[in-house]
Design a protein around this motif. Structure first.
Motif, PDB file in Angstrom:
ATOM      1  N   LEU A  25       0.827  -1.203   0.000  1.00  0.00           N
ATOM      2  CA  LEU A  25       0.000   0.000   0.000  1.00  0.00           C
ATOM      3  C   LEU A  25       0.862   1.254   0.000  1.00  0.00           C
ATOM      4  N   ALA A  26       1.951   1.225   0.764  1.00  0.00           N
ATOM      5  CA  ALA A  26       2.864   2.377   0.795  1.00  0.00           C
ATOM      6  C   ALA A  26       3.473   2.599  -0.582  1.00  0.00           C
ATOM      7  N   GLY A  27       3.937   1.506  -1.221  1.00  0.00           N
ATOM      8  CA  GLY A  27       4.478   1.632  -2.568  1.00  0.00           C
ATOM      9  C   GLY A  27       3.432   2.107  -3.552  1.00  0.00           C
ATOM     10  N   GLY A  28       2.196   1.606  -3.410  1.00  0.00           N
ATOM     11  CA  GLY A  28       1.115   2.052  -4.280  1.00  0.00           C
ATOM     12  C   GLY A  28       0.780   3.519  -4.082  1.00  0.00           C
ATOM     13  N   ALA A  29       0.836   3.973  -2.820  1.00  0.00           N
ATOM     14  CA  ALA A  29       0.574   5.388  -2.538  1.00  0.00           C
ATOM     15  C   ALA A  29       1.638   6.276  -3.177  1.00  0.00           C
ATOM     16  N   LEU A  30       2.883   5.839  -3.117  1.00  0.00           N
ATOM     17  CA  LEU A  30       3.967   6.605  -3.752  1.00  0.00           C
ATOM     18  C   LEU A  30       3.771   6.644  -5.263  1.00  0.00           C
ATOM     19  N   LEU A  31       3.480   5.489  -5.859  1.00  0.00           N
ATOM     20  CA  LEU A  31       3.276   5.434  -7.298  1.00  0.00           C
ATOM     21  C   LEU A  31       2.063   6.266  -7.707  1.00  0.00           C
ATOM     22  N   GLY A  32       0.976   6.121  -6.946  1.00  0.00           N
ATOM     23  CA  GLY A  32      -0.243   6.846  -7.283  1.00  0.00           C
ATOM     24  C   GLY A  32      -0.093   8.346  -7.141  1.00  0.00           C
ATOM     25  N   SER A  33       0.569   8.795  -6.072  1.00  0.00           N
ATOM     26  CA  SER A  33       0.710  10.238  -5.844  1.00  0.00           C
ATOM     27  C   SER A  33       1.605  10.882  -6.895  1.00  0.00           C
ATOM     28  N   THR A  34       2.697  10.226  -7.259  1.00  0.00           N
ATOM     29  CA  THR A  34       3.585  10.804  -8.267  1.00  0.00           C
ATOM     30  C   THR A  34       2.938  10.764  -9.655  1.00  0.00           C
ATOM     31  N   TYR A  35       2.152   9.715  -9.925  1.00  0.00           N
ATOM     32  CA  TYR A  35       1.463   9.650 -11.220  1.00  0.00           C
ATOM     33  C   TYR A  35       0.377  10.721 -11.312  1.00  0.00           C
ATOM     34  N   ALA A  36      -0.368  10.913 -10.212  1.00  0.00           N
ATOM     35  CA  ALA A  36      -1.395  11.963 -10.211  1.00  0.00           C
ATOM     36  C   ALA A  36      -0.757  13.335 -10.394  1.00  0.00           C
TER      37      ALA A  36
END
Length: 753
Positions: A365-376
């Motif tokens: 989830l932490a990795g997904g949050a990092l990926l999602g926030s930078t992609y957004a």
């Protein structure tokens, strides 16, 4: 408040040490340029992932390929053909025409005709190559177009991985004069019809064009490290992959295959698109994870830049921006702290599993949050660091995990001081080792206790007591580990050791007896250290019993103790309570299990102990033969010497840890270094304590029988004495009393020589 903060900092030391350390290392790697190519790859992937914009109908392309030249039966486009093409496009009334073909020299036939077209077309933009690079020299512009100011540089910036991600707004030539780019001039011609012109922002390098403020690319923007930031650059926001813009061939235009208004109010770009013309470049869209690299024509790249500038000016389409370096460092440290904190907080979640479901889910989830926030953020035009924070997140997880593993190793090593490696493995590694509950099993139990240590410890500082205990316990624990015993519990100066749990063996009872002898032999080393410290010697009693108990993990899921319960455990403690310093008593069941042939016995006694309905026999061990061959040293006989004058005493009987209130009178009539004979007062019914029981006594001053000495503890011996008399073995004496009795004994011994 300070103590709470200090305690909090200490508990979280692994997190606040790991966070800046890992983040600092990542920042250094990034500064060295080692992560630059990875950051470019992340940028490219985000660009391919995002939804594509609709077609930009404001820009169309006229592509010249090998088929066009074949149709003309020419190896190079002549000026006549180019002039005819431009006339047809000019008739379509476009807002601008971009000619991405070098024409610094005539290509006959038709040069004069082409010059006349150049001179009569104010919305035509030609090209020149301003910046020379490896394999490509500068190329001069058309003199006619240059004189009219209708020439832009078509230079492109190629990154270290051979991809084009940046374009020019302007760049300085060799005379240090700024030359606007080909794409920028085309965009200005289009926007001029909309009444939009660039405006400088005073005091900055920025300028505004329509709805957007343009800022120059800096050397360390985004994932770049010390990049070439000459001129005025921008990151190219590609609208899509190759062939995104509407493209027709030169043949279609020359043969009137397109509508007459096809180019009205548009920007028309003309250029080479065939592979043989060597004007192809790799871009973020050139390759994916599962596709081969597909280059893009330079003409299309200029179309993308032109489209980007126009969209920014008219529709405020965001340009790529990035944080300042200090902010990016904080971003990296933030994710380093996330990784460290999550790993530390979840270190016990899921028990002893290395990666439980909760741990794995939280970290993903932490990795997904990092990926999602930078992609957004990327979708909104922000190029934030992606690879460095991922490395910081993973690095902190790895460091904390390694620290926890090292701590687990330290725990294993600590257990190993008291247990064998096999026992530790059974407890920590087997699925059953940590389950709650127990099983009924026949095992051998050994318990030991120091005689008189409580009295000694009361006269010493706490630090000295701990030092003595640590040395004593370490010494005997080594002997216990040698014979594969499981230390179940430390109880002050007492120890409970199991043989047969958690792993049962056929020789459990033998090893228990051998271990007891080894422990008694170790006391010589312990007392040598006590002598060095100027302290009285220590004496230890050991009791061993074999019986059926319940053994396993006792407690709750939050707090568990591996131990044993049952009446046989209590019996073991009872047997030990009958010993004096230096003795080993074992039960009959242990003797049978160990073997009558190898266990050597001094004496045996029958006792009636609490909790048992009938007499039991206990055996005084002097050693064990066979493969162990361990024996207690034969001590010199402790000779009791009669005192010239009986020393009055008073004594009370101990029942367990409780001291009976009744006070009895008597006197010491014989004395040795460790024992004494007591004569009870001549009363109708003198009190003779039970053999193997314990008493507390005090010496009385003969001249004043109301003044008593410090407490002395002793065990009643089971050897016959005269009427109204009994023998005792001293188990605890204070330093003052011991000095007093030693002086008295030495005096009597000297007078009897």
């Amino acid at each position: 408040m300070w103590l709470k903060l200090k305690r909090l900092l200490w508990k979280g030391r692994s997190v606040w040490i790991t966070t800046p350390s890992v983040a600092g290392l990542i920042v250094i790697l990034r500064w060295a340029g080692l992560l630059q190519s990875w950051e470019w790859a992340a940028f490219d992937q985000y660009m391919r992932w995002r939804p594509q914009n609709g077609p930009d109908n404001r820009i169309v392309l006229v592509g010249i390929n090998e088929t066009d030249l074949h149709n003309l039966d020419e190896s190079i486009i002549s000026d006549a053909v180019l002039a005819r093409l431009l006339k047809k496009l000019k008739a379509m009334q476009p807002r601008a025409i971009g000619l991405d073909i070098y024409r610094d020299l005539p290509v006959e036939p038709g040069h004069q005709e082409l010059v006349r077209v150049f001179a009569s077309t104010p919305n035509l933009i030609g090209i020149q190559k301003v910046v020379g690079d490896i394999g490509r020299e500068t190329v001069a512009p058309s003199p006619v177009l240059k004189a009219k100011g209708q020439v832009g540089g078509n230079d492109l910036l190629i990154d270290g991985d051979n991809k084009v991600r940046r374009g020019f707004i302007y760049v300085a030539d060799r005379d240090r004069a700024n030359v606007f780019s080909f794409s920028f001039l085309l965009a200005l011609h289009y926007l001029d019809a909309e009444g939009i012109a660039p405006k400088t922002i005073e005091g900055t390098k920025n300028w505004q064009l329509g709805k957007t403020v343009f800022a120059p690319f800096e050397a360390n923007d985004g994932g770049y490290v010390r990049a070439d930031a000459r001129g005025y650059q921008l990151l190219i926001d590609y609208r899509g992959s190759s062939t995104y813009f509407e493209t027709v061939s030169m043949t279609d235009i020359l043969q009137n295959r397109v509508a007459s208004n096809w180019g009205r109010d548009r920007i028309i770009l003309i250029g080479m698109v065939g592979e043989s013309f060597k004007d192809l470049y790799f871009t973020p869209y050139s390759s994916g994870l599962l596709t081969l690299s597909e280059p893009m024509a330079g003409l299309e790249i200029h179309a993308n830049i032109t489209s980007q500038i126009i969209s920014a000016a008219l529709k405020a389409r965001p340009l790529f921006k990035s944080w300042s370096e200090p902010v990016e460092w904080l971003w990296i440290m933030f994710w380093s702290s996330i990784g460290a904190t999550l790993s530390w907080k979840l270190r016990y979640t899921g028990g002893v599993e290395f990666l439980s479901f909760h741990k794995s889910a939280s970290l993903f989830l932490a990795g997904g949050a990092l990926l999602g926030s930078t992609y957004a953020a990327f979708l909104w035009g922000w190029w934030l660091p992606v690879v460095p924070p991922f490395l910081a997140l993973g690095g902190s997880i790895a460091v904390i995990t390694a620290y926890i593993a090292r701590s687990a190793g330290s725990i294993r090593k600590t257990f190993g001081r008291y247990l064998t490696n096999e026992v530790v493995a059974n407890l920590l590694e087997s699925p059953e080792g940590l389950k709650m509950g127990g099983e009924r099993r026949k095992i051998t139990m050994l318990t030991s206790d120091l005689r008189g240590f409580t009295t000694t410890s009361e006269q010493l500082p706490a630090e000295e007591v701990v030092k003595i205990l640590n040395f004593y316990l370490e010494s005997v624990a080594d002997a216990i580990a040698q014979y594969q015993g499981t230390i179940d519990e430390f109880m002050g100066d007492g120890i409970l050791v199991l043989f047969g749990a958690p792993t049962a063996r056929e020789d459990d009872a033998k090893r228990a007896v051998a271990c007891a002898v080894a422990m008694q032999l170790v006391m010589a080393k312990v007392n040598e250290r006590m002598k060095q410290w100027g302290l009285p010697p220590l004496e230890m009693g050991i009791g061993i019993n074999t019986g059926e108990v319940v053994v396993g993990n006792i407690g709750s899921e939050k707090r568990t103790k591996y131990g044993v319960v049952g009446s046989q455990v209590n019996l073991t403690y009872r047997i030990e309570s009958y010993t004096v310093g230096g003795q080993i008593f074992i039960s009959e069941s242990t003797l049978k299990e160990a073997g009558l042939s190898i266990v050597k016995i001094n004496d045996q006694k029958s006792v009636l102990t609490k909790g048992v309905q009938q007499l039991i026999t206990i055996y005084d061990v002097k050693g064990i033969g066979g493969e162990y061959n361990l024996f207690l040293p034969q001590e010199e006989e402790d000779v009791l010497l009669p005192l010239p004058e009986a020393m009055p005493i008073q004594y009370r009987i101990l029942e367990g840890k409780h001291i009976v209130d009744t006070l009895f009178k008597g006197s010491l009539v014989k004395l040795s270094a460790k024992e004494a004979e007591i004569h009870a007062d001549n009363v109708a019914e003198p009190c003779i304590p039970s053999p193997l029981g314990n008493i507390k006594l005090n010496l009385l001053i003969p001249s004043d029988r109301t003044e008593v000495s410090e407490d002395i503890y002793a065990k009643v011996l089971a050897k016959p004495a005269g009427d109204k008399s009994f023998f005792i073995h001293f188990t605890s004496k204070t330093l003052v009393v011991e000095a007093q009795l030693n002086y008295l004994y030495q005096s009597v011994a000297a007078s009897n020589k």
